[in-house]
Design a protein around this motif. Structure first.
Motif, PDB file in Angstrom:
ATOM      1  N   ARG A 136      56.392  53.225 -16.180  1.00 25.09           N
ATOM      2  CA  ARG A 136      56.329  54.674 -16.061  1.00 25.09           C
ATOM      3  C   ARG A 136      56.301  55.111 -14.604  1.00 25.09           C
ATOM      4  NH1 ARG A 136      50.513  56.577 -18.607  1.00 25.09           N
ATOM      5  NH2 ARG A 136      49.160  56.219 -16.808  1.00 25.09           N
ATOM      6  N   LEU A 137      55.846  54.249 -13.695  1.00 26.13           N
ATOM      7  CA  LEU A 137      55.957  54.553 -12.270  1.00 26.13           C
ATOM      8  C   LEU A 137      57.419  54.651 -11.877  1.00 26.13           C
ATOM      9  CD1 LEU A 137      54.864  54.939  -9.415  1.00 26.13           C
ATOM     10  CD2 LEU A 137      54.744  52.434  -9.213  1.00 26.13           C
ATOM     11  N   ARG A 138      58.214  53.726 -12.398  1.00 20.99           N
ATOM     12  CA  ARG A 138      59.653  53.786 -12.122  1.00 20.99           C
ATOM     13  C   ARG A 138      60.248  55.079 -12.675  1.00 20.99           C
ATOM     14  NH1 ARG A 138      64.138  50.462 -15.363  1.00 20.99           N
ATOM     15  NH2 ARG A 138      63.408  52.023 -16.836  1.00 20.99           N
ATOM     16  N   ARG A 139      59.817  55.459 -13.872  1.00 20.32           N
ATOM     17  CA  ARG A 139      60.311  56.691 -14.477  1.00 20.32           C
ATOM     18  C   ARG A 139      59.894  57.906 -13.649  1.00 20.32           C
ATOM     19  NH1 ARG A 139      58.831  55.518 -19.261  1.00 20.32           N
ATOM     20  NH2 ARG A 139      56.848  56.651 -19.348  1.00 20.32           N
ATOM     21  N   GLN A 140      58.678  57.907 -13.156  1.00 22.67           N
ATOM     22  CA  GLN A 140      58.198  59.012 -12.323  1.00 22.67           C
ATOM     23  C   GLN A 140      58.994  59.111 -11.020  1.00 22.67           C
ATOM     24  OE1 GLN A 140      54.069  58.005 -11.995  1.00 22.67           O
ATOM     25  NE2 GLN A 140      53.649  58.431 -14.146  1.00 22.67           N
ATOM     26  N   LEU A 141      59.266  57.962 -10.396  1.00 28.54           N
ATOM     27  CA  LEU A 141      60.030  57.965  -9.153  1.00 28.54           C
ATOM     28  C   LEU A 141      61.462  58.432  -9.394  1.00 28.54           C
ATOM     29  CD1 LEU A 141      58.754  54.642  -7.540  1.00 28.54           C
ATOM     30  CD2 LEU A 141      58.195  56.980  -6.839  1.00 28.54           C
ATOM     31  N   ARG A 142      62.027  58.022 -10.518  1.00 26.59           N
ATOM     32  CA  ARG A 142      63.388  58.444 -10.825  1.00 26.59           C
ATOM     33  C   ARG A 142      63.436  59.945 -11.078  1.00 26.59           C
ATOM     34  NH1 ARG A 142      66.525  54.947 -15.158  1.00 26.59           N
ATOM     35  NH2 ARG A 142      66.286  53.511 -13.424  1.00 26.59           N
ATOM     36  N   SER A 143      62.460  60.461 -11.788  1.00 24.03           N
ATOM     37  CA  SER A 143      62.396  61.899 -12.035  1.00 24.03           C
ATOM     38  C   SER A 143      62.213  62.669 -10.731  1.00 24.03           C
ATOM     39  CB  SER A 143      61.250  62.200 -12.998  1.00 24.03           C
ATOM     40  OG  SER A 143      61.134  63.588 -13.215  1.00 24.03           O
ATOM     41  N   LEU A 144      61.368  62.142  -9.852  1.00 20.94           N
ATOM     42  CA  LEU A 144      61.174  62.774  -8.553  1.00 20.94           C
ATOM     43  C   LEU A 144      62.481  62.799  -7.764  1.00 20.94           C
ATOM     44  CD1 LEU A 144      59.076  63.993  -6.607  1.00 20.94           C
ATOM     45  CD2 LEU A 144      58.626  61.689  -5.770  1.00 20.94           C
ATOM     46  N   GLY A 145      63.238  61.710  -7.845  1.00 23.27           N
ATOM     47  CA  GLY A 145      64.515  61.653  -7.152  1.00 23.27           C
ATOM     48  C   GLY A 145      65.502  62.686  -7.659  1.00 23.27           C
ATOM     49  N   ARG A 146      65.419  63.008  -8.962  1.00 23.04           N
ATOM     50  CA  ARG A 146      66.326  64.004  -9.528  1.00 23.04           C
ATOM     51  C   ARG A 146      66.021  65.404  -9.033  1.00 23.04           C
ATOM     52  NH1 ARG A 146      65.711  61.335 -15.507  1.00 23.04           N
ATOM     53  NH2 ARG A 146      67.190  59.626 -15.228  1.00 23.04           N
ATOM     54  N   ILE A 147      64.852  65.592  -8.486  1.00 27.48           N
ATOM     55  CA  ILE A 147      64.513  66.866  -7.848  1.00 27.48           C
ATOM     56  C   ILE A 147      64.837  66.825  -6.362  1.00 27.48           C
ATOM     57  CG2 ILE A 147      62.626  68.436  -7.275  1.00 27.48           C
ATOM     58  CD1 ILE A 147      61.238  67.537  -9.836  1.00 27.48           C
ATOM     59  N   VAL A 148      64.444  65.744  -5.709  1.00 26.69           N
ATOM     60  CA  VAL A 148      64.567  65.658  -4.255  1.00 26.69           C
ATOM     61  C   VAL A 148      66.023  65.588  -3.811  1.00 26.69           C
ATOM     62  CG1 VAL A 148      64.089  64.219  -2.245  1.00 26.69           C
ATOM     63  CG2 VAL A 148      62.288  64.644  -3.933  1.00 26.69           C
ATOM     64  N   VAL A 149      66.830  64.733  -4.448  1.00 24.95           N
ATOM     65  CA  VAL A 149      68.191  64.493  -3.961  1.00 24.95           C
ATOM     66  C   VAL A 149      69.053  65.755  -4.000  1.00 24.95           C
ATOM     67  CG1 VAL A 149      70.322  63.216  -4.367  1.00 24.95           C
ATOM     68  CG2 VAL A 149      68.126  62.024  -4.451  1.00 24.95           C
ATOM     69  N   PRO A 150      69.165  66.458  -5.152  1.00 24.68           N
ATOM     70  CA  PRO A 150      69.989  67.678  -5.112  1.00 24.68           C
ATOM     71  C   PRO A 150      69.406  68.762  -4.223  1.00 24.68           C
ATOM     72  CG  PRO A 150      68.887  67.453  -7.245  1.00 24.68           C
ATOM     73  CD  PRO A 150      68.669  66.170  -6.515  1.00 24.68           C
ATOM     74  N   SER A 151      68.068  68.794  -4.097  1.00 27.29           N
ATOM     75  CA  SER A 151      67.458  69.796  -3.217  1.00 27.29           C
ATOM     76  C   SER A 151      67.791  69.511  -1.765  1.00 27.29           C
ATOM     77  CB  SER A 151      65.934  69.816  -3.416  1.00 27.29           C
ATOM     78  OG  SER A 151      65.591  70.155  -4.737  1.00 27.29           O
ATOM     79  N   VAL A 152      67.588  68.269  -1.332  1.00 32.79           N
ATOM     80  CA  VAL A 152      67.885  67.892   0.045  1.00 32.79           C
ATOM     81  C   VAL A 152      69.376  68.073   0.338  1.00 32.79           C
ATOM     82  CG1 VAL A 152      68.011  65.930   1.631  1.00 32.79           C
ATOM     83  CG2 VAL A 152      65.923  66.336   0.309  1.00 32.79           C
ATOM     84  N   ALA A 153      70.224  67.727  -0.636  1.00 35.62           N
ATOM     85  CA  ALA A 153      71.666  67.867  -0.423  1.00 35.62           C
ATOM     86  C   ALA A 153      72.049  69.323  -0.192  1.00 35.62           C
ATOM     87  CB  ALA A 153      72.423  67.296  -1.618  1.00 35.62           C
TER      88      ALA A 153
END
Length: 856
Positions: A596-613
């Protein structure tokens, strides 16, 4: 060789001493008299020397910047103002104009950076000040202003505002902005005082300073009034406030009437004004006594100025033309232009206007060959000239939404669009280039510009996914496979075990609900083989139910956009933090700790990456954002006062919260505690967060008001199972929310959102709006990101259009991100050597295997 100017008329800078020991500058710590200010100005002027040199000032709202500005003018040095909080803009201007001296604020004394002993510039004797044109700070195109321009505009403003020695203006706008600078000039001219500060109007310390220093006025732009509503300005006791001025963009007539009535009730006047950098700052004002009755007009010309209307072919209204002593000398685009004298005698505003019988003027639109996109004024003729220099025959048209170019021949339209966008400073998506065999022309041989504009007709946003009716587990598997981009969905899989999160559950639940009927509350934990039989029920014909979290996300993002557009105000952003906590508990806290840590990090990435882009692109194409915005660090290192750099505060706060809880849940002891005490754990986090909410402890975190306690409330709402537990969370909500926002409506909104999450699993939605609601909820993050660049250019045309376009742009960006993500996922799957092995050990129904055994 340069010639010394005649400074006799520059009274606000040259005649400081005549006001003696009257207060000139008041800060939170000090009072500086005119005599003391003149002494400091003389000291810096002596350091600058007597030979005229080009000076750049990185200006802030502080005493050092004010002294440096006045010293340069007093000594006859042309000065170029740039915002100190935008180092990129300062660097760009220094690189373009190669100044002889750069001035910056120091520790009580301005820093004088001499780049050469003399000057290499030929400076016209009338040249006094250089300012960036509206909306293009940092652009090499500057407005050249003379000593007469500054003096005349300051005198006119002081006259119609009735500024006297007893007045004290709070500096709510930056000195580097012509509107903010005009406040400085006009008050110093009359021996009035400046309450000098860079605090935002949302900061309680600002209002404390206003009261303590007895400020009689402050200046506002349209967005300022949104902030004033937020802080309860309407009911503030400000006995010394005499008037508020507004410029910097059109304030909606209903807003003008509202604030005029408020001022009349509270004992102050509202001055609505119209201006431009090219006219030093202001050209017209609406007398306060007419603000309610004639709120849609710009009023009358300022003293010494005059308007006329020149006819425009095929249009019922003509172009507004202004004449007066405050009209600029002309533009500068390179250092050589600083030697030029007056090249402009009148200002063609580009605005279409009409004059009413009572003498009031009204702006009704803009000319077709001059558009304003994303706040940037674009000369369509200059676009055509730019392309002609590249050997491309082209015609440019446009609206407040986009620039449309038709180019003859087999052109690389993508490359041309990139060159045009970069050349004029527009975001790349705002430029469309279409290849045509020949430019469309009228019978007279002239270019048919309406036909060019028609090339850029609005395209319908493609439907993100076809919704088909499912009939059993096979179709449930297909929906999960399409939404989550997982081709290997099995009967034992659940939404959570397939790494579903809050960003993807909207699309999944909407499609499943339409296909299967009402979904059970725990559908995200139900295996595929059991989902269809449990959920199936006859579909509703006229209405359907959607999960409460989905409806709240959709409604909240619509209200966020309408509030920023000023269509109407209903603030809902903080509800989304409770929804985020609710979804975190539902989707991120199942299974073993490491999976679930991996799932949390992946979910966080789905917010961070398009936002940063997206923010990265906005940073490259505009001057509104910094690298801190791109890195989502503005909340930590950004300016304390509210600027455009705070546009993405919601995303930053959400990321900070998610990073914190992800790091916490990675700890074995926290993981064990959360599993053992699923409700007590978020309640304990709520208790800790309330220390910050009630200012008992200052955690030293970002300056926006604390939001983690709302996230914890949402988390607790998801964990409350029994009536008693839900009642407990309800009580905590009713106890902690009131008193937080200083707005009963906002507090009731947040309370309602949390209670809906607690007590109502689904809300009815008209069948015709179900799909739209799902799109809005799924794209809510992307709408929030993109609307900052969309709505400002459409508000003058239609607030409703601005809202619709903002929502569509966000949905379009969501579709793009989903397609890119899907393509990357397919590439990853194709690159897996043995698909069977890659999925053999994958956990089912929330069960997991050790991290080392994971093959994907």
């Amino acid at each position: 060789m340069t010639i010394q100017p005649d400074l006799a008329r520059l009274a606000f800078a040259a005649g400081l001493e005549r006001h003696g020991d009257r207060p000139a500058v008041l800060t939170a710590e000090h009072v500086l008299t005119y005599r003391e200010l003149a002494g400091r100005v003389d000291d810096v002027a002596a350091r600058l020397g007597t030979e005229r040199r080009l000076v750049v000032l990185a200006a802030s709202n502080d005493v050092d910047s004010l002294v440096a500005y006045l010293a340069a003018l007093r000594a006859g040095h042309p000065i170029l103002l740039a915002p100190a909080d935008k180092p990129g803009a300062v660097a760009s201007l220094v690189g373009a104009y190669d100044p002889d001296v750069v001035l910056r604020s120091g520790d009580g004394t301005p820093v004088v950076e001499e780049r050469r002993p003399g000057t290499r510039h030929d400076l016209h004797p009338d040249l006094a000040l250089l300012l960036s044109t509206s909306g293009s700070t940092g652009s090499p195109k500057l407005v050249r202003l003379s000593h007469e321009n500054l003096d005349a505009n300051a005198a006119a403003i002081a006259e119609y505002l009735g500024i006297g020695p007893e007045d004290r203006a709070a500096t709510t706008l930056p000195m580097s902005y012509c509107y903010g600078l005009s406040v400085v000039n006009s008050h110093l001219l009359r021996g009035a005082a400046l309450v000098l500060t860079d605090l935002s109007v949302v900061d309680p310390c600002f209002w404390q300073l206003v009261r303590e220093r007895r400020a009689t006025s402050f200046a506002a732009v349209p967005y300022t009034f949104d902030l004033l509503e937020r802080v309860g300005f309407e009911e503030m006791d400000l006995p010394h406030l005499r008037y508020v001025t507004q410029a910097g963009g059109r304030l909606a007539p209903e807003k003008v009437r509202h604030w005029a009535r408020t001022g009349r009730r509270r004992g102050w006047d509202l001055f609505v004004m119209y201006g431009a950098t090219e006219a030093t700052s202001r050209m017209a004002y609406l007398p306060p006594e007419l603000a309610e009755e004639r709120a849609g007009t710009i009023g009358v010309p300022i003293p010494g100025g005059a308007f006329r209307i020149d006819p425009v072919d095929d249009l019922p209204d003509g172009e507004l033309v202004y004449t007066g002593p405050n009209v600029m000398l002309g533009y500068a685009e390179r250092p050589e232009d600083l030697a030029a004298g007056r090249t402009v005698e009148e200002l063609r505003t580009g605005d279409l206007a009409r004059r009413h019988p009572d003498g009031l003027w009204e702006v009704v639109g803009r000319r077709s060959r001059f558009v304003k996109i994303v706040g940037l004024r674009v000369d369509l003729g200059q676009v055509e000239k730019m392309l002609a220099e590249l050997g491309v025959t082209a015609a440019a048209a446009g609206s407040d939404e986009r620039l449309v170019v038709a180019a003859e021949g087999g052109q690389d339209t993508s490359l041309l669009a990139k060159l045009v966008a970069g050349g004029i400073g527009l975001p790349r998506p705002a430029v469309e280039v279409h290849a045509v065999e020949q430019l469309p022309r009228l019978g007279t041989g002239k270019v048919d510009y309406p036909a060019v504009a028609a090339l850029g007709a609005v395209r319908h946003v493609a439907e993100p996914a076809r919704e088909r009716r499912a009939e059993g587990p096979e179709d449930v598997r297909r929906i999960f496979a399409e939404v989550l981009d997982r081709p290997d969905v099995g009967d034992d899989d659940t939404f959570v075990s397939l790494d579903g999160d809050s960003l993807s559950y909207v699309a999944a639940s909407v499609r499943l609900e339409q296909a299967l009927g009402h979904l059970p509350p725990d559908w995200h934990l139900t295996p595929v083989r059991d989902l269809a039989p449990r959920a199936a029920r006859p579909p509703r014909r006229f209405a359907s139910f959607l999960e409460t979290g989905i409806v709240l996300r959709a409604v909240a993002i619509v209200f966020i956009v309408t509030t920023h557009v000023e269509l109407f105000t209903f603030q809902t952003a903080h509800v989304l933090f409770a929804v985020a906590g609710y979804n975190f508990a539902r989707f991120q806290l199942h299974g073993e700790r490491l999976p679930r840590l991996r799932r949390q990090l992946r979910s966080l990435g789905r917010i961070v990456v398009p936002s940063v882009a997206f923010i990265g692109v906005a940073h490259l194409l505009t001057d509104d954002y910094t690298i801190a915005n791109v890195l989502l660090l503005n909340g930590i290192v950004g300016p304390q006062h509210l600027t455009s750099q705070w546009h993405f505060w919601f995303v930053e706060m959400l990321v900070y919260v998610l990073v914190a809880v992800t790091a916490l849940m990675a700890l074995p002891w926290a993981d064990r505690a959360e599993r053992r005490f699923p409700l007590a754990f978020p309640l304990a986090l709520l208790a800790v967060a309330l220390l910050s909410r009630y200012d008992i402890v200052d955690p030293g975190l970002p300056k926006p008001a604390p939001v983690f306690w709302l996230f914890a409330l949402g988390w607790a709402a998801a964990r409350a199972r029994t009536v008693l537990e839900r009642s407990l969370v309800t009580l905590l909500t009713l106890l902690t929310v009131p008193g937080y926002f200083d707005s009963t409506v906002r507090e009731v909104t947040v309370i309602t959102g949390v209670l809906l999450l607690l007590w109502v699993t689904a809300l009815p939605v008209p069948a015709g709006l179900r799909r739209v609601t799902g799109w809005l909820a799924a794209a809510s993050l992307y709408i929030y990101l993109t609307h900052w660049l969309v709505y400002p250019v459409l508000v003058p045309v239609s607030p409703v259009l601005a809202v619709v376009a903002s929502l569509l742009a966000g949905i379009a960006y969501w579709v793009l991100v989903m397609r890119v993500t899907s393509a990357l996922g397919r590439r990853r799957v194709r690159g897996t050597p043995d698909p069977a092995a890659a999925t053999a050990d994958r956990p089912r129904s929330g069960r997991s295997v050790p991290w080392s055994a994971r093959s994907r």
